[in-house]
Each structure stands twice: as C-alpha cells, then as structure tokens.
Design a protein around this motif. Structure first.
Motif, PDB file in Angstrom:
ATOM      1  N   ASP A  34       0.831  -1.196   0.000  1.00  0.00           N
ATOM      2  CA  ASP A  34       0.000   0.000   0.000  1.00  0.00           C
ATOM      3  C   ASP A  34       0.874   1.258   0.000  1.00  0.00           C
ATOM      4  O   ASP A  34       1.367   1.705   1.036  1.00  0.00           O
ATOM      5  CB  ASP A  34      -0.936  -0.024   1.222  1.00  0.00           C
ATOM      6  N   THR A  36      -0.037   4.193  -0.355  1.00  0.00           N
ATOM      7  CA  THR A  36      -0.658   5.319   0.361  1.00  0.00           C
ATOM      8  C   THR A  36      -0.295   5.283   1.851  1.00  0.00           C
ATOM      9  O   THR A  36      -0.496   6.257   2.563  1.00  0.00           O
ATOM     10  CB  THR A  36      -2.203   5.336   0.210  1.00  0.00           C
ATOM     11  N   LYS A  37       0.227   4.136   2.298  1.00  0.00           N
ATOM     12  CA  LYS A  37       0.621   4.016   3.712  1.00  0.00           C
ATOM     13  C   LYS A  37       2.116   3.727   3.839  1.00  0.00           C
ATOM     14  O   LYS A  37       2.575   3.255   4.886  1.00  0.00           O
ATOM     15  CB  LYS A  37      -0.187   2.913   4.394  1.00  0.00           C
ATOM     16  N   GLY A  38       2.869   3.970   2.778  1.00  0.00           N
ATOM     17  CA  GLY A  38       4.320   3.759   2.829  1.00  0.00           C
ATOM     18  C   GLY A  38       4.739   2.301   2.918  1.00  0.00           C
ATOM     19  O   GLY A  38       5.842   1.990   3.409  1.00  0.00           O
ATOM     20  N   GLY A  39       3.876   1.406   2.407  1.00  0.00           N
ATOM     21  CA  GLY A  39       4.164  -0.030   2.489  1.00  0.00           C
ATOM     22  C   GLY A  39       5.477  -0.428   1.838  1.00  0.00           C
ATOM     23  O   GLY A  39       6.109  -1.408   2.249  1.00  0.00           O
ATOM     24  N   ALA A  42       8.376  -0.418   4.389  1.00  0.00           N
ATOM     25  CA  ALA A  42       8.307  -1.262   5.594  1.00  0.00           C
ATOM     26  C   ALA A  42       9.515  -2.208   5.614  1.00  0.00           C
ATOM     27  O   ALA A  42       9.901  -2.732   4.559  1.00  0.00           O
ATOM     28  CB  ALA A  42       7.009  -2.072   5.578  1.00  0.00           C
ATOM     29  N   ARG A 212      -8.225   1.948   0.813  1.00  0.00           N
ATOM     30  CA  ARG A 212      -8.966   2.862   1.690  1.00  0.00           C
ATOM     31  C   ARG A 212      -8.175   3.151   2.951  1.00  0.00           C
ATOM     32  O   ARG A 212      -7.347   2.386   3.361  1.00  0.00           O
ATOM     33  CB  ARG A 212     -10.317   2.268   2.044  1.00  0.00           C
TER      34      ARG A 212
END
Ligand SMILES: N[C@@H](CCC(=O)N[C@@H](CS)C(=O)NCC(=O)O)C(=O)O
Length: 212
Positions: A34, A36-39, A42, A212
C-alpha cells in the motif's frame, strides 16, 4: 506455499505482473503493497526488495524483483500459454523489446504517469508543463518505433502475443488518465484495443481499486 505477488495494482509495473499472472492463469496470493501508507518502505518489504519498489514475487523462497524479470518468470511457469517463444531468435526478438521497454518506453510513460496520475493521487502538486514537454519529446522519438513494429505484425514481437506485449502494454492501463500522446499512432491504437479486449486485462483492471 503459494506464489506471492507483492504489488500496488494502480501502478503500471505492478499491473504488468498481475496481468501476466492472470493471463497465464498461475495460482497466486496477492499481497497489497500500500503506497498510500508507505508499504514500500516497511522493513519486511525492504527485506524482499532493497529498492523499496513494487512489484516483487516470492515463489517458495525464490524472491524476484524487476517487473520484466518477473513477467518472464511467470510466463516460464506456463510455457503452453505461449508468451515466451522457445526458439532463440524469436525469444531474443522478445527480449529486445523488454530492454527497450526499460530503457525508453517506461521512462517516457513515467513522466506522464507522475504528472497526471501520481501527483493527483498522492497530493504531490500541480502538473508541470516543462515535464509534459519533455515526455512529449520522448514519445516523438519512440512512438513511431513501436507503431512501425505494430504496422508489420499484430503484436510487438510478431503475430503472437508475448511477454513483450505484456511489458509494453501494461502502461496503457493509465494511458487515458495520463493522456499519453499516442492518438496519432493508428497501429498503437489498434494494439491497445486488442490488449484491452483480453479477459486477463479486465480481470487485472478489476483489481485496480484505490486502497482505503
Ligand atoms: N524497474 C522497476 C521499477 C519499479 C518501480 O519503480 N515501482 C514503483 C511503482 S510503479 C514504486 O515501487 N515506487 C515506490 C517508490 O518509489 O517509493 C520495475 O520495473 O519493477
């Protein structure tokens, strides 16, 4: 353990490998990276790909990054799907286009993708005209090369669909949104319509749901 595909389906390079997997019909487990979440940053993802970029696959411990290498691997799992010619000259006619995609096509598409898809999606500011001009100049040089090949045969590397079409055609998933300057190329337009008519294309676009 099933083949795992780590991808962000809205991005054309991720679309490329998901499309290849869907086309050859290999079973896989989809793992969303993702953005949008900096995946992609990670630690668990960086352990798979130190570049911090998607896509990546993990097939029972065989980890592979770089979308064109992945597409070749997926095609090799299902040789009867016919995406990788067996004879050396035909095979290299395909390989040539994979290099061309990385060196010329992808960088040109990336200019439009960044200005008109990434920026609005991630709130990275307004479109910059000088960048669009730079991308347009790149397309002026490469558009006629691809169009010329497609004037000679139905698909990029010959009369059969191959990994070259998957590699080059994947960017077309954002061609309309990013307004690639390809309207004048009749053969590219015909090829684009052919690719979009494939069931594997629709199956992959159905995965392009914004996280989302
Ligand atoms: N050459 C690589 C490029 C991969 C790549 O740049 N992926 C982009 C998305 S299209 C990415 O992961 N970007 C995340 C980032 O730069 O943080 C390939 O074809 O796999």
């Amino acid at each position: 353990m099933k083949l795992k595909i780590y991808a962000f389906p809205l991005s054309p390079r991720s679309f490329k490998v998901l499309w290849a997997a869907n086309h050859v019909d290999v079973p896989y487990e989809f793992q969303l990276v993702d953005f949008t979440k900096g995946g992609q940053s990670a630690p668990t993802f960086l352990a798979l790909n130190p570049n911090g970029r998607a896509p990546v696959i993990d097939d029972n411990g065989f980890v592979l990054w770089e979308s064109n290498a992945i597409v070749e691997y997926l095609a090799s799992l299902k040789p009867d799907a016919g995406l990788l010619p067996r004879e050396t000259p035909a095979r290299l006619a395909v390989t040539k286009w994979l290099y061309w995609e990385s060196a010329h096509w992808d960088p040109a598409c990336a200019v439009f993708a960044f200005e008109r898809v990434v920026k609005p999606l991630f709130g990275r500011g307004e479109e910059v005209q000088s960048e669009i001009d730079r991308g347009t100049q790149m397309f002026e040089r490469i558009g006629k090369v691809l169009d010329g090949a497609l004037a000679q045969h139905r698909y990029v590397a010959g009369d059969a669909l191959s990994v070259a079409d998957i590699s080059l055609g994947a960017s077309l998933c954002i061609a309309d949104q990013a307004r690639f300057p390809i309207e004048e190329y009749r053969n590219i337009q015909r090829w684009k319509a052919d690719l979009k008519a494939l069931p594997s294309w629709s199956k992959t676009t159905a995965m392009q749901v914004p996280p989302r």
